[in-house]
Design a protein around this motif. Structure first.
Motif, PDB file in Angstrom:
ATOM      1  N   MET A 243       0.841  -1.191   0.000  1.00 44.12           N
ATOM      2  CA  MET A 243       0.000   0.000   0.000  1.00 44.12           C
ATOM      3  C   MET A 243       0.886   1.254   0.000  1.00 44.12           C
ATOM      4  N   VAL A 244       0.554   2.197  -0.837  1.00 44.57           N
ATOM      5  CA  VAL A 244       1.326   3.438  -0.949  1.00 44.57           C
ATOM      6  C   VAL A 244       0.995   4.344   0.234  1.00 44.57           C
ATOM      7  N   ASP A 245       2.028   4.907   0.821  1.00 44.14           N
ATOM      8  CA  ASP A 245       1.880   5.860   1.907  1.00 44.14           C
ATOM      9  C   ASP A 245       0.959   6.993   1.450  1.00 44.14           C
ATOM     10  N   GLN A 246      -0.011   7.373   2.293  1.00 41.19           N
ATOM     11  CA  GLN A 246      -0.986   8.417   1.949  1.00 41.19           C
ATOM     12  C   GLN A 246      -0.293   9.744   1.634  1.00 41.19           C
ATOM     13  N   ASN A 247       0.755  10.081   2.384  1.00 35.76           N
ATOM     14  CA  ASN A 247       1.490  11.315   2.155  1.00 35.76           C
ATOM     15  C   ASN A 247       2.159  11.295   0.776  1.00 35.76           C
ATOM     16  N   LEU A 248       2.742  10.176   0.419  1.00 39.00           N
ATOM     17  CA  LEU A 248       3.380  10.036  -0.888  1.00 39.00           C
ATOM     18  C   LEU A 248       2.334  10.129  -1.995  1.00 39.00           C
ATOM     19  N   ARG A 249       1.197   9.525  -1.773  1.00 40.28           N
ATOM     20  CA  ARG A 249       0.094   9.578  -2.756  1.00 40.28           C
ATOM     21  C   ARG A 249      -0.350  11.023  -2.983  1.00 40.28           C
ATOM     22  N   GLN A 250      -0.485  11.784  -1.896  1.00 42.88           N
ATOM     23  CA  GLN A 250      -0.881  13.188  -2.011  1.00 42.88           C
ATOM     24  C   GLN A 250       0.165  14.005  -2.777  1.00 42.88           C
ATOM     25  N   LYS A 251       1.428  13.723  -2.534  1.00 45.27           N
ATOM     26  CA  LYS A 251       2.497  14.421  -3.259  1.00 45.27           C
ATOM     27  C   LYS A 251       2.417  14.115  -4.743  1.00 45.27           C
ATOM     28  N   ARG A 252       2.171  12.863  -5.106  1.00 45.13           N
ATOM     29  CA  ARG A 252       2.055  12.499  -6.524  1.00 45.13           C
ATOM     30  C   ARG A 252       0.883  13.237  -7.178  1.00 45.13           C
ATOM     31  N   ILE A 253      -0.231  13.312  -6.477  1.00 47.44           N
ATOM     32  CA  ILE A 253      -1.403  14.022  -7.008  1.00 47.44           C
ATOM     33  C   ILE A 253      -1.060  15.491  -7.228  1.00 47.44           C
ATOM     34  N   TRP A 254      -0.394  16.099  -6.259  1.00 50.20           N
ATOM     35  CA  TRP A 254      -0.027  17.503  -6.361  1.00 50.20           C
ATOM     36  C   TRP A 254       0.914  17.733  -7.539  1.00 50.20           C
ATOM     37  N   VAL A 255       1.934  16.902  -7.671  1.00 44.87           N
ATOM     38  CA  VAL A 255       2.903  17.072  -8.757  1.00 44.87           C
ATOM     39  C   VAL A 255       2.242  16.815 -10.114  1.00 44.87           C
ATOM     40  N   LYS A 256       1.315  15.898 -10.176  1.00 40.43           N
ATOM     41  CA  LYS A 256       0.591  15.685 -11.443  1.00 40.43           C
ATOM     42  C   LYS A 256      -0.130  16.956 -11.849  1.00 40.43           C
ATOM     43  N   GLY A 257      -0.741  17.639 -10.900  1.00 40.81           N
ATOM     44  CA  GLY A 257      -1.397  18.912 -11.198  1.00 40.81           C
ATOM     45  C   GLY A 257      -0.404  19.971 -11.649  1.00 40.81           C
ATOM     46  N   LEU A 258       0.747  20.022 -11.008  1.00 39.45           N
ATOM     47  CA  LEU A 258       1.772  20.996 -11.384  1.00 39.45           C
ATOM     48  C   LEU A 258       2.321  20.732 -12.773  1.00 39.45           C
ATOM     49  N   ILE A 259       2.387  19.476 -13.153  1.00 34.17           N
ATOM     50  CA  ILE A 259       2.922  19.132 -14.471  1.00 34.17           C
ATOM     51  C   ILE A 259       1.903  19.412 -15.579  1.00 34.17           C
ATOM     52  N   ILE A 260       0.627  19.310 -15.252  1.00 38.79           N
ATOM     53  CA  ILE A 260      -0.405  19.590 -16.251  1.00 38.79           C
ATOM     54  C   ILE A 260      -0.383  21.060 -16.650  1.00 38.79           C
ATOM     55  N   ASP A 261      -0.253  21.959 -15.658  1.00 40.88           N
ATOM     56  CA  ASP A 261      -0.299  23.386 -15.967  1.00 40.88           C
ATOM     57  C   ASP A 261       0.390  24.199 -14.881  1.00 40.88           C
TER      58      ASP A 261
ATOM     59  N   VAL B  47       5.510  11.068 -13.461  1.00 42.20           N
ATOM     60  CA  VAL B  47       5.366  11.381 -12.036  1.00 42.20           C
ATOM     61  C   VAL B  47       5.397  10.101 -11.201  1.00 42.20           C
ATOM     62  N   ASP B  48       4.764   9.048 -11.696  1.00 40.23           N
ATOM     63  CA  ASP B  48       4.737   7.788 -10.953  1.00 40.23           C
ATOM     64  C   ASP B  48       6.131   7.169 -10.804  1.00 40.23           C
TER      65      ASP B  48
END
Length: 69
Positions: free
Chosen positions: A1-19, A46-47
């Motif tokens: 299971m992926v650490d929740q904090n790491l998951r949140q960071k990936r989501i944030w960086v995905k948004g930053l990479i989109i725009d 990002v993954d």
């Protein structure tokens, strides 16, 4: 299971990479070239980043946003 904090960071960086959060990315933006990729390629990229790399991208964007707002 992926650490929740790491998951949140990936989501944030995905948004930053989109725009750029402030509209126009600077020349030295670490996400600038990645924005030329397809969404699928951006998310795959990002993954592949480890937590240290995610932290660097987030830190850069926090600083950039604070300086530009």
């Amino acid at each position: 299971m992926v650490d929740q904090n790491l998951r949140q960071k990936r989501i944030w960086v995905k948004g930053l990479i989109i725009d750029c959060p402030v509209g126009i990315s600077l020349e030295n933006c670490p996400a600038k070239d990645s924005r030329l990729l397809s969404i699928d390629e951006q998310f795959e990229l990002v993954d592949l980043l480890d937590e240290s790399q995610l932290d660097k991208v987030i830190s850069y964007h926090r600083k950039c946003m604070n300086e530009r707002e």
